[in-house]
Write an enzyme that holds these catalytic residues in place. Structure first.
Site, PDB file in Angstrom:
ATOM      1  N   HIS A  12      -3.666  29.964  14.357  1.00  0.00           N
ATOM      2  CA  HIS A  12      -3.397  30.546  13.030  1.00  0.00           C
ATOM      3  C   HIS A  12      -2.236  31.284  13.072  1.00  0.00           C
ATOM      4  CE1 HIS A  12      -4.591  32.492   9.378  1.00  0.00           C
ATOM      5  NE2 HIS A  12      -5.564  31.649   9.193  1.00  0.00           N
ATOM      6  N   PRO A  13      -1.340  31.363  12.116  1.00  0.00           N
ATOM      7  CA  PRO A  13      -0.208  31.744  12.218  1.00  0.00           C
ATOM      8  C   PRO A  13      -0.132  33.562  11.836  1.00  0.00           C
ATOM      9  CG  PRO A  13      -0.224  30.993  10.183  1.00  0.00           C
ATOM     10  CD  PRO A  13      -1.292  30.367  10.972  1.00  0.00           C
ATOM     11  N   CYS A  14      -1.204  34.139  11.261  1.00  0.00           N
ATOM     12  CA  CYS A  14      -1.251  35.483  10.987  1.00  0.00           C
ATOM     13  C   CYS A  14      -1.229  36.383  12.406  1.00  0.00           C
ATOM     14  CB  CYS A  14      -2.204  35.851  10.083  1.00  0.00           C
ATOM     15  SG  CYS A  14      -4.014  35.643  11.028  1.00  0.00           S
ATOM     16  N   ARG A  15      -1.376  35.789  13.480  1.00  0.00           N
ATOM     17  CA  ARG A  15      -1.326  36.685  14.537  1.00  0.00           C
ATOM     18  C   ARG A  15      -0.280  36.530  15.332  1.00  0.00           C
ATOM     19  NH1 ARG A  15      -5.152  40.621  14.573  1.00  0.00           N
ATOM     20  NH2 ARG A  15      -7.299  39.841  14.084  1.00  0.00           N
ATOM     21  N   THR A  16       0.621  35.448  15.131  1.00  0.00           N
ATOM     22  CA  THR A  16       1.984  35.149  15.786  1.00  0.00           C
ATOM     23  C   THR A  16       2.816  36.159  15.741  1.00  0.00           C
ATOM     24  OG1 THR A  16       1.507  32.905  15.428  1.00  0.00           O
ATOM     25  CG2 THR A  16       3.792  33.482  15.900  1.00  0.00           C
TER      26      THR A  16
END
Length: 168
Positions: free
Chosen positions: A126-130
């Site tokens: 999931h990109p939101c935590r990247t």
């Protein structure tokens, strides 16, 4: 320090990864889709043996990894597909059974999204935590994409060789 990575910096980072890969013959390839603002991504295929942690069941699978740029989040994105030897794809739920992140919420960690360049469904971290993960490397690493991959790659059975880490 800003945790965002520009398209230009991302492209330089993945081109550096491919240069190291070419020396090692490690299989990363640079791909480009013309006419797309974030048209560069790298890809690699490899075959691995996955083991279900609770059942001790082994399955031989082929991973296809893509590292692309997510414009909305301004971060790298790891996309992947997983096939069994019979050619059938593993679903998100099937793949999760081979994962050791049992304390995590599957849907907060992994999701199925359209590839930002190819517009095809892929499993992704999931990109939101990247942004949170890559921020410590911004301004401190010569290649923040490699640094980020060294942290998140093992969650999707992708481990980088030491030679990549030496370039950071």
């Amino acid at each position: 320090m800003d945790a965002h990575l520009s398209v230009e910096d991302f492209t330089k980072c993945i081109k550096d990864i491919v240069a190291v890969s070419d020396q090692l013959m490690d299989g990363w390839m640079l791909n480009e889709k013309k006419g797309n603002q974030n048209g560069y991504y790298i890809s690699k295929r490899c075959t691995k043996n996955l083991t279900k942690p609770d059942d001790n069941i082994n399955v031989m699978v082929t991973f296809e990894y893509h590292i692309a740029y997510h414009i909305s989040y301004s971060v790298p994105l790891i996309c992947f597909k997983v096939w069994k030897q019979d050619g059938s794809m593993l679903s998100l739920e099937e793949y999760w059974k081979f994962n050791t992140l049992k304390d995590s919420n599957m849907y907060d960690t992994l999701t199925q999204l359209d590839h930002p360049v190819l517009c095809q469904p892929f499993l992704t971290l999931h990109p939101c935590r990247t942004q949170e993960t890559i921020q410590p490397f911004m301004g401190h690493s010569k290649n923040p994409v490699v640094s980020w991959l060294s942290v998140v790659g093992p969650f999707v059975h992708l481990n980088l060789l030491q030679e990549y880490l030496n370039s950071c």
